[in-house]
Design a protein around this motif. Structure first.
Motif: not given
Length: 516
Positions: A201-206, A214-218, A223-225
């Motif tokens: 449940n870790t989110g990264i704001l993009i 970024y979406t590919a690595t998440l 991770g959650v985009a």
């Protein structure tokens, strides 16, 4: 194994095509060749792999790029039957790619050549500028052979050069120990997202639209985009209320926002943040305990630097005396350097504890070191010739020419695209791209749905088939529901002919689907 068994197996090992002729026959072939192990063997399938990999998407080199390469192969035959004579790769910011042909900086290439083959110095010492020779000899003393491993964070001397560059750019001190050299900025982004994400449940704001790294690595690291939309009517400005809304939504859904990604200048939009907005972003990170990831790889790609200057987030954080954790990325792949294949880059840590940096050092040590040729490229990027140096006049001529070409192409393309019916395009003040918006006819949207594609993918595929121009659909970068965009680079020479082809195609597309 007996000699008779060995002689029976050897032909199959040396000539596997006779035995392993196709994947479906693999198990049967193994049974004949290795009867002792056949009952244990089964074919490796995607079900045996990390399931997160199946969710990785990278539109920049996706369907359109693959088809473009197939068409390029067809063009090699005399009877190819295609309505164009070349593929124009406008899908990726790859300045020195064949067909785009941005000239490399002579200073960088000369230093690199001498580092690759030091005896060359004796051959060119009276022919090449003396500062090139001096730089190469200085780097050779510090690095030794570029065929050897370096320090895992990068050569200390080069990191000192980066620190001095940052100090001169921002007006605030920089510590070489806070700098990690990397194989391009992408390697640094991947490392840090891997460290910041604690599934599930870790989110990264993009930002949306965003660079699909970024979406590919998440997806790769589970991770959650957390998307926040940029404001297209305001020139793709970063919207603080969009970020706050995304944070609120994530927390309601049980996702913990850990970090905020800012791409400045923007990719794919070319937008450029002003200083007051950057201050607001830093305060927002303070309020929500967010790590700030500042992707600043296009910082020298400025088309109007006097009216639209670049400011780094390091400068803002230091000015505000803010405690937020900040990672800032830069690369040799963009700017006027354009050395994508050299794989050089770095990130700087600001307000990052020694304990965290120690863990980062351990992780980069697993990969031993970033490429030495890339580290040499970084040194040339952050320490270019200065006025009065023998190499300076040519360096200035080459960089000015590239800046002028990019600015001219960007403006011309934006003006011509905006003149087309159903197209609107923000004129980019930075980076290498334009991101025009399309108003597509209903029949085109229906046809795309019938084919199982997004409408902008249909548009991009037909553009490629008709003109040989390869772009990336906006759906690969993210966009609001019901909107359609595509990204194209401003790197292409012969831009008048290129834009004319875009205009002609667009008119034909609208007529085909009832838009005119």
């Amino acid at each position: 194994m007996t000699s008779s068994r060995l002689s029976a197996v050897l032909p199959r090992l040396y000539f596997p095509s006779k035995t392993f002729s196709s994947a479906p026959n693999l198990s049967r072939s193994l049974s004949r060749s290795f009867p002792r192990f056949a009952h244990k063997m089964r074919e490796l399938t995607t079900k045996d792999l990390n399931p997160a990999l199946l969710n990785v998407q990278y539109a920049v080199r996706g369907e359109l790029a693959i088809k473009a390469e197939d068409l390029r192969t067809r063009l090699e035959s005399e009877d190819h039957g295609l309505p164009f004579g070349k593929i124009i790769n406008s899908n990726i910011g790859n300045p020195q790619q064949k067909g785009l042909d941005q000239p490399p900086i002579t200073f960088t290439r000369q230093v690199a050549a001498l580092m690759e083959y030091p005896p060359l110095i004796d051959i060119v010492k009276d022919k090449w500028p003396s500062d090139v020779i001096q730089r190469a000899q200085e780097l050779q003393r510090e690095i030794g052979s570029i065929g050897a491993y370096s320090h895992s964070k990068g050569v200390p001397f080069v990191r000192k050069s980066v620190a001095k560059f940052i100090e001169e750019r921002d007006g605030y001190p920089a510590d070489p120990e806070d700098i990690f050299l990397t194989a391009g900025a992408s390697a640094g982004v991947s490392l840090l997202l891997n460290m910041l994400i604690t599934p599930p449940n870790t989110g990264i704001l993009i930002p949306i639209p965003q660079y699909p790294l970024y979406t590919a690595t998440l997806a790769q690291f589970n991770g959650v985009a957390l998307p926040y939309h940029l404001s297209e009517p305001d020139g793709w400005k970063t919207s603080l209320h969009e970020i706050r809304d995304a944070i609120t939504k994530a927390e309601k859904e049980g996702v913990h926002p850990r970090a905020l990604v800012i791409i400045n200048p923007g990719n794919p939009t070319g937008s450029l943040l002003d200083f007051p907005t950057m201050e607001e972003v830093v305060r927002l990170c303070e309020d929500h305990s967010l790590v700030l990831l500042a992707d600043e790889v296009y910082q020298t790609n400025l088309h109007s630097p006097t009216t639209h200057p670049f400011h780094s987030f390091k400068q803002v954080v230091r000015k505000l005396n803010s405690p937020i954790p900040l990672f800032s990325f830069h690369s040799t792949s963009k700017g006027v350097t354009g050395e994508c294949g050299r794989r050089g880059g770095y990130f700087e840590c600001t307000n990052i504890s020694p304990e965290v940096q120690a863990l980062m050092y351990k992780m980069v040590s697993v990969g031993l070191c970033p490429p030495l040729s890339g580290q040499v490229g970084v040194d040339c990027m952050v320490r270019p010739p200065k006025e009065g140096d023998p190499s300076y006049p040519l360096w200035k001529q080459e960089t000015d020419k590239t800046h002028a070409a990019l600015a001219q192409r960007t403006k011309l393309m934006a003006d011509r695209l905006n003149a087309l019916p159903g197209v609107s395009c923000v004129n980019s003040p930075g980076a290498l791209y334009l991101y025009p918006k399309l108003e597509l006819p209903d029949k085109a949207v229906e046809e795309a749905k019938r084919q199982g594609k997004t409408p902008d993918t249909l548009y991009a595929l037909e553009l490629l088939d008709e003109t040989g121009i390869c772009v990336v659909p906006g759906s690969g970068f993210g966009q609001k529901d019901g909107e359609h965009h595509y990204r194209l680079t401003c790197l292409c020479p012969g831009v008048e002919e290129y834009v004319q082809a875009l205009e002609n195609f667009h008119q034909k597309f609208l007529k085909k689907y009832g838009g005119l």
